[in-house]
Design a protein around this motif. Structure first.
Motif, PDB file in Angstrom:
ATOM      1  N   ASN A  53       0.833  -1.010   0.441  1.00 40.97           N
ATOM      2  CA  ASN A  53       0.230  -0.056   0.451  1.00 40.97           C
ATOM      3  C   ASN A  53       0.235   1.577  -0.076  1.00 40.97           C
ATOM      4  OD1 ASN A  53      -2.159  -1.590   0.225  1.00 40.97           O
ATOM      5  ND2 ASN A  53      -2.730  -0.885   2.136  1.00 40.97           N
ATOM      6  N   ALA A  54       1.650   1.132   0.972  1.00 39.51           N
ATOM      7  CA  ALA A  54       2.706   2.467   1.028  1.00 39.51           C
ATOM      8  C   ALA A  54       3.527   2.661  -0.687  1.00 39.51           C
ATOM      9  CB  ALA A  54       3.839   2.220   2.242  1.00 39.51           C
ATOM     10  N   ALA A  55       3.705   1.656  -1.367  1.00 33.72           N
ATOM     11  CA  ALA A  55       4.447   1.345  -2.989  1.00 33.72           C
ATOM     12  C   ALA A  55       3.424   2.518  -3.262  1.00 33.72           C
ATOM     13  CB  ALA A  55       4.836   0.394  -3.642  1.00 33.72           C
ATOM     14  N   ALA A  56       2.045   1.509  -3.445  1.00 29.19           N
ATOM     15  CA  ALA A  56       1.022   2.110  -4.340  1.00 29.19           C
ATOM     16  C   ALA A  56       1.030   3.874  -4.206  1.00 29.19           C
ATOM     17  CB  ALA A  56      -0.750   1.521  -3.697  1.00 29.19           C
ATOM     18  N   THR A  57       0.546   4.125  -2.825  1.00 28.96           N
ATOM     19  CA  THR A  57       0.480   5.389  -2.421  1.00 28.96           C
ATOM     20  C   THR A  57       1.675   6.420  -2.890  1.00 28.96           C
ATOM     21  OG1 THR A  57      -0.360   4.379  -0.358  1.00 28.96           O
ATOM     22  CG2 THR A  57      -0.199   6.915  -0.445  1.00 28.96           C
ATOM     23  N   ALA A  58       3.125   5.560  -2.846  1.00 25.89           N
ATOM     24  CA  ALA A  58       3.797   6.649  -3.980  1.00 25.89           C
ATOM     25  C   ALA A  58       3.497   6.941  -4.808  1.00 25.89           C
ATOM     26  CB  ALA A  58       5.510   5.770  -3.258  1.00 25.89           C
ATOM     27  N   VAL A  59       3.700   6.054  -5.533  1.00 29.99           N
ATOM     28  CA  VAL A  59       2.840   6.636  -6.976  1.00 29.99           C
ATOM     29  C   VAL A  59       1.991   6.922  -7.283  1.00 29.99           C
ATOM     30  CG1 VAL A  59       2.252   4.587  -9.758  1.00 29.99           C
ATOM     31  CG2 VAL A  59       4.462   3.617  -7.621  1.00 29.99           C
ATOM     32  N   GLU A  60       1.054   6.874  -6.640  1.00 31.56           N
ATOM     33  CA  GLU A  60      -0.388   8.091  -6.628  1.00 31.56           C
ATOM     34  C   GLU A  60       0.227   9.320  -6.403  1.00 31.56           C
ATOM     35  OE1 GLU A  60      -2.820   7.605  -8.512  1.00 31.56           O
ATOM     36  OE2 GLU A  60      -2.091   5.642  -8.595  1.00 31.56           O
ATOM     37  N   ALA A  61       0.786   9.099  -5.461  1.00 33.28           N
ATOM     38  CA  ALA A  61       1.435  10.941  -4.932  1.00 33.28           C
ATOM     39  C   ALA A  61       2.332  11.299  -5.908  1.00 33.28           C
ATOM     40  CB  ALA A  61       2.324  11.048  -3.158  1.00 33.28           C
ATOM     41  N   SER A  62       3.112  10.124  -7.084  1.00 35.30           N
ATOM     42  CA  SER A  62       4.295  11.031  -7.886  1.00 35.30           C
ATOM     43  C   SER A  62       3.377  11.770  -8.808  1.00 35.30           C
ATOM     44  CB  SER A  62       5.227   9.508  -8.124  1.00 35.30           C
ATOM     45  OG  SER A  62       6.245  10.020  -9.017  1.00 35.30           O
ATOM     46  N   LYS A  63       1.772  10.696  -9.180  1.00 35.26           N
ATOM     47  CA  LYS A  63       0.931  10.690 -10.698  1.00 35.26           C
ATOM     48  C   LYS A  63       1.069  11.979 -10.268  1.00 35.26           C
ATOM     49  CE  LYS A  63       0.399   6.243 -12.089  1.00 35.26           C
ATOM     50  NZ  LYS A  63      -1.133   5.462 -11.837  1.00 35.26           N
ATOM     51  N   ILE A  64       0.080  11.994  -8.626  1.00 34.76           N
ATOM     52  CA  ILE A  64      -0.043  13.929  -8.432  1.00 34.76           C
ATOM     53  C   ILE A  64       0.648  15.134  -8.567  1.00 34.76           C
ATOM     54  CG2 ILE A  64      -1.049  14.962  -6.471  1.00 34.76           C
ATOM     55  CD1 ILE A  64      -2.817  12.797  -5.765  1.00 34.76           C
ATOM     56  N   ALA A  65       1.658  14.640  -8.002  1.00 34.38           N
ATOM     57  CA  ALA A  65       3.144  15.917  -8.318  1.00 34.38           C
ATOM     58  C   ALA A  65       3.669  16.234  -9.666  1.00 34.38           C
ATOM     59  CB  ALA A  65       4.635  15.207  -6.992  1.00 34.38           C
ATOM     60  N   GLN A  66       3.375  14.971 -10.561  1.00 32.38           N
ATOM     61  CA  GLN A  66       3.437  15.351 -11.803  1.00 32.38           C
ATOM     62  C   GLN A  66       2.428  15.970 -12.501  1.00 32.38           C
ATOM     63  OE1 GLN A  66       4.215  11.562 -13.678  1.00 32.38           O
ATOM     64  NE2 GLN A  66       6.576  11.359 -12.741  1.00 32.38           N
ATOM     65  N   ALA A  67       0.849  15.693 -11.905  1.00 26.31           N
ATOM     66  CA  ALA A  67       0.058  16.525 -12.683  1.00 26.31           C
ATOM     67  C   ALA A  67      -0.001  17.972 -12.102  1.00 26.31           C
ATOM     68  CB  ALA A  67      -1.451  15.588 -12.299  1.00 26.31           C
TER      69      ALA A  67
END
Length: 122
Positions: A53-67
């Motif tokens: 879950n932490a890895a998935a959350t980190a991926v989503e956080a990265s996508k949000i930061a890029q957006a």
């Protein structure tokens, strides 16, 4: 006296053996308790799931930061365009104001010329 000594040794051996047995049991209990997590603690499967879950959350956080970065760049472009449009508007408004003044001057001159023509010079 040797019978008494033998009896005394036997009587002393029983509490010593009981103490050794009790200490052995007490030492063995924590080893058994360490095999399972303490009450309320997460299991290893819970830990692994949390890592996932932490890895998935980190991926989503990265996508949000890029957006957000993309939106900031777009906002900069739009902001620059708006500033330029505002400057263009100010220039056009100044030209309109100058043209309005010139029209007013020309209208006044035309009226004077009309009066001179029609009334013979005032």
């Amino acid at each position: 006296m040797s019978k008494q000594l033998a009896l005394h040794k036997r009587l002393l051996a029983v509490p010593v053996a009981a103490t050794v047995l009790l200490v052995s049991c007490l030492l063995a209990m924590p080893a058994q308790a360490q095999d399972a997590p303490p009450s309320g603690s997460p299991s290893w499967a819970d830990v692994e799931a949390a890592r996932g879950n932490a890895a998935a959350t980190a991926v989503e956080a990265s996508k949000i930061a890029q957006a957000l970065d993309a939106l900031e760049r777009e906002a900069d472009v739009v902001g620059t365009t708006a500033v330029q449009a505002g400057a263009d508007y100010a220039i056009a408004q100044n030209k309109l104001d100058a043209a309005t003044v010139e029209v007013d001057i020309l209208n006044a001159q035309a009226q004077r010329a009309w009066l001179v023509c029609h009334h013979g010079g005032a």
